[in-house]
Design an enzyme around this catalytic site. Sequence first.
Site, PDB file in Angstrom:
ATOM      1  N   CYS A   1       0.810  -1.261   0.043  1.00  0.00           N
ATOM      2  CA  CYS A   1      -0.021  -0.029  -0.093  1.00  0.00           C
ATOM      3  C   CYS A   1       0.913   1.356  -0.124  1.00  0.00           C
ATOM      4  O   CYS A   1       1.397   1.858  -1.217  1.00  0.00           O
ATOM      5  CB  CYS A   1      -1.062   0.102   1.405  1.00  0.00           C
ATOM      6  SG  CYS A   1      -2.425   1.146   1.007  1.00  0.00           S
TER       7      CYS A   1
ATOM      8  N   HIS B   1      -3.035  -5.557   0.903  1.00  0.00           N
ATOM      9  CA  HIS B   1      -2.247  -5.672   2.104  1.00  0.00           C
ATOM     10  C   HIS B   1      -2.274  -7.392   2.440  1.00  0.00           C
ATOM     11  O   HIS B   1      -2.866  -7.729   3.236  1.00  0.00           O
ATOM     12  CB  HIS B   1      -2.827  -5.138   3.378  1.00  0.00           C
ATOM     13  CG  HIS B   1      -2.886  -3.767   3.509  1.00  0.00           C
ATOM     14  ND1 HIS B   1      -1.704  -3.169   4.038  1.00  0.00           N
ATOM     15  CD2 HIS B   1      -3.469  -2.659   3.003  1.00  0.00           C
ATOM     16  CE1 HIS B   1      -1.837  -1.754   3.957  1.00  0.00           C
ATOM     17  NE2 HIS B   1      -2.845  -1.436   3.368  1.00  0.00           N
TER      18      HIS B   1
ATOM     19  N   GLU C   1      -0.269  -8.739   4.170  1.00  0.00           N
ATOM     20  CA  GLU C   1       0.025  -8.879   5.810  1.00  0.00           C
ATOM     21  C   GLU C   1      -1.217  -8.963   6.616  1.00  0.00           C
ATOM     22  O   GLU C   1      -1.043  -9.496   7.949  1.00  0.00           O
ATOM     23  CB  GLU C   1       1.074  -7.986   6.122  1.00  0.00           C
ATOM     24  CG  GLU C   1       0.680  -6.669   6.369  1.00  0.00           C
ATOM     25  CD  GLU C   1       0.613  -5.610   5.020  1.00  0.00           C
ATOM     26  OE1 GLU C   1       0.245  -4.437   5.327  1.00  0.00           O
ATOM     27  OE2 GLU C   1       0.567  -6.431   4.126  1.00  0.00           O
TER      28      GLU C   1
END
Length: 287
Positions: free
Chosen positions: A105, A199, A201
């Site tokens: 991002c 994202h 993660e």
Amino acid sequence: MALRFLVVEGNTRGARQAHKAAYGLMPSESYAAVLGEIESDIVCDLAFPADEGANLPDAAGLESYDGIVLTGSHLNIYDATPDILSQIDLMRSIYASRTPSFGSCWGLQVAAVAAGGDVRKNPLGREIGFARRITRTQAGQGHPLLAGRPASYDAPAIHLDMVTMTPADAVVLSTNAVSEVQSAEITVSGGTFWGVQYHPEFSLGELGVILARRIEMLVGEGFCRTPEEAASYIADLNALHAEPTRFDLAWRHGLDEEVLLPERRTRELRNFIEHRVKPEKSARGRT
């Protein structure tokens, strides 16, 4: 063979402390924890370039890491405030160090601007919750960053800004109807960066915490009709985080294993470690 990572936090002190108060970890701490779940022998240091007077690695320090990752951020890069400019400068140093780097991002946006690209607000509006129907470009078909991803996939996402002009030495690897650049490879000064606008993660639990702090925005921008509807959506994400096999909720929200299973949701991070970090460590002859 331990891997040394530097996790660069994109947020200011207040924003990362607010995240920690809600989630228990700062974004950089959460990112480091995910890396540790992927590879148990990863050791992470954290850097906070948005802080005035931050003690950041010099050129030799950056070169000493096996991998560098950049987190998301609440900042807008076109504001060009000192806490933003310091991050752009650090990214230029990361390129020059030639240490394998990755960003999510904001990380992609910083890498693009540091290489001569541009980032602006998306005229189509915010992409929030999940980036839907991400597809590879022709250049992305055989690229190792996306190895294992199906022809079309979804991923956790929350952003208003996007890369509107790619740098000269950039290759767009995936795209969707909302954001033209969903992933890219950027090469500058001999250094190569891999990044995604989404994202990988984020767990559904962390995404739920983030959205819970943005209920007013969800309603105000028309994603949900009422605060109660937003809260119900967030509750479903939390339930799926706790129990990924809840087919009823997965069906209701159009989510599949690319989002629900951690080993598939974090695919790009795993590919970065396997195809960039480990080979480069071996090439440098590190132990």
